[in-house]
Design a protein around this motif. Structure first.
Motif, PDB file in Angstrom:
ATOM      1  N   LEU A 155       8.014  10.085  16.317  1.00 39.60           N
ATOM      2  CA  LEU A 155       7.822   8.643  16.129  1.00 39.60           C
ATOM      3  C   LEU A 155       8.889   8.105  15.190  1.00 39.60           C
ATOM      4  CD1 LEU A 155       3.958   8.598  15.486  1.00 39.60           C
ATOM      5  CD2 LEU A 155       5.116   7.821  17.562  1.00 39.60           C
TER       6      LEU A 155
ATOM      7  N   ASP B 104       0.320  11.520   1.236  1.00 35.88           N
ATOM      8  CA  ASP B 104       0.217  12.718   2.067  1.00 35.88           C
ATOM      9  C   ASP B 104      -0.165  12.354   3.494  1.00 35.88           C
ATOM     10  OD1 ASP B 104       0.082  15.332   2.882  1.00 35.88           O
ATOM     11  OD2 ASP B 104      -2.022  15.532   2.278  1.00 35.88           O
ATOM     12  N   PRO B 105       0.797  12.182   4.383  1.00 32.30           N
ATOM     13  CA  PRO B 105       2.235  12.249   4.128  1.00 32.30           C
ATOM     14  C   PRO B 105       2.736  10.975   3.439  1.00 32.30           C
ATOM     15  CG  PRO B 105       1.828  11.645   6.408  1.00 32.30           C
ATOM     16  CD  PRO B 105       0.493  11.901   5.790  1.00 32.30           C
TER      17      PRO B 105
ATOM     18  N   LEU C 168       0.865  -1.187   0.000  1.00 28.93           N
ATOM     19  CA  LEU C 168       0.000   0.000   0.000  1.00 28.93           C
ATOM     20  C   LEU C 168       0.900   1.234   0.000  1.00 28.93           C
ATOM     21  CD1 LEU C 168      -2.749  -0.705   2.727  1.00 28.93           C
ATOM     22  CD2 LEU C 168      -3.121  -0.485   0.265  1.00 28.93           C
ATOM     23  N   LEU C 169       0.590   2.200  -0.848  1.00 31.25           N
ATOM     24  CA  LEU C 169       1.394   3.415  -0.907  1.00 31.25           C
ATOM     25  C   LEU C 169       0.539   4.628  -0.552  1.00 31.25           C
ATOM     26  CD1 LEU C 169       3.296   2.678  -4.232  1.00 31.25           C
ATOM     27  CD2 LEU C 169       4.081   2.279  -1.896  1.00 31.25           C
ATOM     28  N   PHE C 170       1.148   5.579   0.139  1.00 32.91           N
ATOM     29  CA  PHE C 170       0.460   6.803   0.550  1.00 32.91           C
ATOM     30  C   PHE C 170       1.274   8.024   0.106  1.00 32.91           C
ATOM     31  CE2 PHE C 170      -0.597   3.418   3.449  1.00 32.91           C
ATOM     32  CZ  PHE C 170      -1.972   3.494   3.502  1.00 32.91           C
TER      33      PHE C 170
ATOM     34  N   VAL D 299       3.526   0.655   2.958  1.00 32.95           N
ATOM     35  CA  VAL D 299       3.247  -0.500   3.810  1.00 32.95           C
ATOM     36  C   VAL D 299       3.500  -1.749   2.977  1.00 32.95           C
ATOM     37  CG1 VAL D 299       1.465  -1.717   5.122  1.00 32.95           C
ATOM     38  CG2 VAL D 299       1.475   0.791   5.056  1.00 32.95           C
TER      39      VAL D 299
ATOM     40  N   ARG E  94       6.989  13.934  14.253  1.00 35.47           N
ATOM     41  CA  ARG E  94       5.992  13.714  15.296  1.00 35.47           C
ATOM     42  C   ARG E  94       6.583  12.970  16.501  1.00 35.47           C
ATOM     43  NH1 ARG E  94       0.503  12.957  12.504  1.00 35.47           N
ATOM     44  NH2 ARG E  94       0.893  13.512  10.346  1.00 35.47           N
TER      45      ARG E  94
ATOM     46  N   ARG F  85       1.015   3.618  12.336  1.00 40.91           N
ATOM     47  CA  ARG F  85       0.896   2.934  13.626  1.00 40.91           C
ATOM     48  C   ARG F  85      -0.353   2.044  13.667  1.00 40.91           C
ATOM     49  NH1 ARG F  85       5.206   4.019  13.701  1.00 40.91           N
ATOM     50  NH2 ARG F  85       6.574   4.907  15.264  1.00 40.91           N
TER      51      ARG F  85
ATOM     52  N   SER G 248       5.950  -0.951   7.871  1.00 40.75           N
ATOM     53  CA  SER G 248       5.646   0.339   7.262  1.00 40.75           C
ATOM     54  C   SER G 248       6.815   1.300   7.391  1.00 40.75           C
ATOM     55  CB  SER G 248       4.404   0.961   7.907  1.00 40.75           C
ATOM     56  OG  SER G 248       4.644   1.206   9.277  1.00 40.75           O
TER      57      SER G 248
ATOM     58  N   PHE H  51       6.951   5.501   7.287  1.00 40.07           N
ATOM     59  CA  PHE H  51       6.284   6.806   7.143  1.00 40.07           C
ATOM     60  C   PHE H  51       7.344   7.857   7.484  1.00 40.07           C
ATOM     61  CE2 PHE H  51       2.633   4.180   6.955  1.00 40.07           C
ATOM     62  CZ  PHE H  51       1.647   4.920   6.307  1.00 40.07           C
TER      63      PHE H  51
ATOM     64  N   ASN I 161       7.363  10.711  10.156  1.00 41.34           N
ATOM     65  CA  ASN I 161       7.131  10.353  11.559  1.00 41.34           C
ATOM     66  C   ASN I 161       8.099  11.012  12.543  1.00 41.34           C
ATOM     67  OD1 ASN I 161       4.886   8.846  11.188  1.00 41.34           O
ATOM     68  ND2 ASN I 161       5.835   6.853  11.548  1.00 41.34           N
TER      69      ASN I 161
ATOM     70  N   THR J 176       0.707   7.826  10.054  1.00 32.47           N
ATOM     71  CA  THR J 176       1.953   7.388  10.701  1.00 32.47           C
ATOM     72  C   THR J 176       2.258   5.901  10.513  1.00 32.47           C
ATOM     73  OG1 THR J 176       0.871   6.778  12.781  1.00 32.47           O
ATOM     74  CG2 THR J 176       1.564   9.078  12.552  1.00 32.47           C
TER      75      THR J 176
ATOM     76  N   TYR K 235      -7.631   1.387   1.617  1.00 33.47           N
ATOM     77  CA  TYR K 235      -8.002   2.607   2.325  1.00 33.47           C
ATOM     78  C   TYR K 235      -8.754   3.542   1.400  1.00 33.47           C
ATOM     79  CZ  TYR K 235      -3.903   4.603  -0.106  1.00 33.47           C
ATOM     80  OH  TYR K 235      -3.006   5.030  -1.045  1.00 33.47           O
TER      81      TYR K 235
END
Lengths: 320, 320
Positions: free
Chosen positions: A85, A51-52, A47-49, A56, A83, B101, A75, A77, A80, B99, B62
């Motif tokens: 993390l 924003d941000p 899975l790709l994202f 995964v 934040r 998480r 994952s 990110f 992170n 993130t 998602y």
């Protein structure tokens, strides 16, 4: 406790149990099973994202006739750290192969992936490093650069290391953290010094340009490259692979699409037939190092069978 | 509680929270997003086992710009009943899309899959059933046959049902279990009686041969077929789809490879252009039922967006 309640294990507990686990034979057995076609490891799900930005990966599979199957979700990110993390995260789910029941959830936050990668480096060194390595060279002073050195302890007697990093501060932190490791650790900001002084070298960086050149590599050197796991990343000059007497891939099929072997084939430095598989070396089907003069290279891109094996052995240890 | 410890929720807790959840709008929104290209739902990942026979499916995805992503792991191990275990099992993992998480692990044992399937049936009936259905026909007296009837309650005013099952004992158990459902439930061993008496029919069986014939279907009937989710399974005579004024698929692309629409196209009973997507009906891009005389068919093969939506709404309810 009801039978259908899985065991949930956090990172602290995993860290506590790991030293009691005999990991290397399990990882070796995994590579052997993989090379003998006894492992079922489908293509990675993704899975790709945007924003941000994040990605995964779901790696999953099993050994035929085994008791369990494993699904790993990892994952990255990359915003992170802003934040507070970690950019990477991960967990493993272990199921019963006879019933499909979830038996254990390992909330390892990616640590088991780091450890199984280091264990693969140790397996490669066991079969490919010169019998009496004089000095271990570690290129990359991050988590993997530390774990690789620690896991070499059980396969080589050498306790002298030279570590390369990008900055002096990073190298000082490495020395500080590793001061009880049992190694005499020197540091350098020149990768050429690693090539000149070390005969067992591990590269563990996210570099996209070669950090070692073919002309620098001396006879009798073994190099394990663990950093490159994408088509873009590259740590070794392709002509190191041309010069090598033996090239070993954790997965031949995967090393045709990413990593050092992929890059060397693409640049026509080697024919694809030059690489053999680590599992075939483990089982003795293919010989590892046969003389102290040979140059050998192991290209480790990461295979789900390592995840399967480490999840199983940690689960077994937790039950004892 | 540390931030990186996910919430672990068992089936009992999920059953308790479900009645308080406004599920149908969430499922509708999921179908709308799917049909508008706002859902990312990669191909299903799969593991197959031979001894004993079993299969594992990983569905994941998602909604773009949403707060979460969801990974569902479902299994079928068909010799489990011999061990006193259910043959099907499942769990859902809900993660933060910003993130990576893991926020929540829903150990629903497959119940949320059953519920989201029933909710999709209700969405189909909302847009396609005759305005004043006289009698609901349920073909299949298993778990799904019960849930489909229960979830229709909020979209139709009809409270009379005729239920078909394979055996009298199964039908008596259905009546017993559903006696507080608010429906007046009659039973039959002849599917023809369902066709003759009911104008809102749900088929929920694992049949591989048609249970309803085209000649039996009267004007003004709506049929939702939820049983067939493979290329082999089939509950409806393909000529029912030929006779229908409107055919609605939960996923057009998926219904070209499995389910009733796939079979009807294969047998040349309909052109593939005849089917429209449920999400397009929900958004009003395509009209649902426009007269009481029409025959309509919904073919529901199950889409990961339903899993995403139910996991999210249950997680939100648990936090309240």
């Amino acid at each position: 406790m009801k039978e259908n309640i899985p065991r949930i294990v956090g990172l602290d507990q995993i860290r506590k149990i790991l030293p009691s686990v005999d990991l290397l034979p399990a990882i070796e057995a995994g590579f052997a099973a993989y090379s003998e076609g006894r492992a079922v490891v489908p293509p990675v799900a993704e899975l790709l994202f945007n924003d941000p930005p994040g990605d995964v990966h779901i790696k999953y599979g099993y050994l035929k006739g085994d008791a369990h199957y494993v699904i790993k979700i990892a994952s990255g990110f990359y915003e992170n750290p802003k934040r507070g993390l970690s950019s990477s995260d991960g967990l493993m789910l272990l199921f019963c192969q006879k019933t499909g029941r979830l038996l254990c959830l390992l909330l390892d936050e990616g640590h088991l992936t780091n450890v199984r990668t280091a264990a693969a480096g140790a397996v490669a060194a066991k079969y490919l490093a010169p019998q009496k390595a004089n000095r271990i060279g570690i290129i990359g002073a991050g988590i993997q650069g530390k774990l690789q050195l620690l896991y070499l302890k059980s396969v080589v007697s050498c306790r002298k290391a030279l570590v390369w990093g990008l900055h002096q501060a990073e190298l000082e932190a490495y020395q500080e953290e590793m001061k009880t490791s049992g190694f005499d650790i020197q540091t350098t900001l020149e990768t050429g010094e690693i090539a000149a002084a070390c005969d067992l070298i591990v590269t563990a960086t996210p570099s996209k340009t070669p950090l070692l050149q073919a002309g620098q590599i001396r006879k009798g050197t073994h190099i394990t490259a663990v950093g490159s796991d994408t088509p873009e990343k590259q740590e070794l000059d392709p002509f190191i692979l041309q010069k090598a007497d033996l090239i070993v891939a954790d997965s031949l099929s995967q090393c045709l699409t990413r990593g050092e072997i992929f890059r060397a084939i693409q640049e026509k430095a080697i024919p694809k037939e030059k690489a053999v598989e680590l599992g075939a070396v483990v089982t003795g089907k293919v010989k590892g190092r046969t003389s102290d003069d040979q140059i050998t290279v192991a290209d480790l891109t990461g295979v789900a069978v390592q995840d399967i094996q480490i999840a199983k052995i940690v689960y077994d240890a937790l039950r004892d």
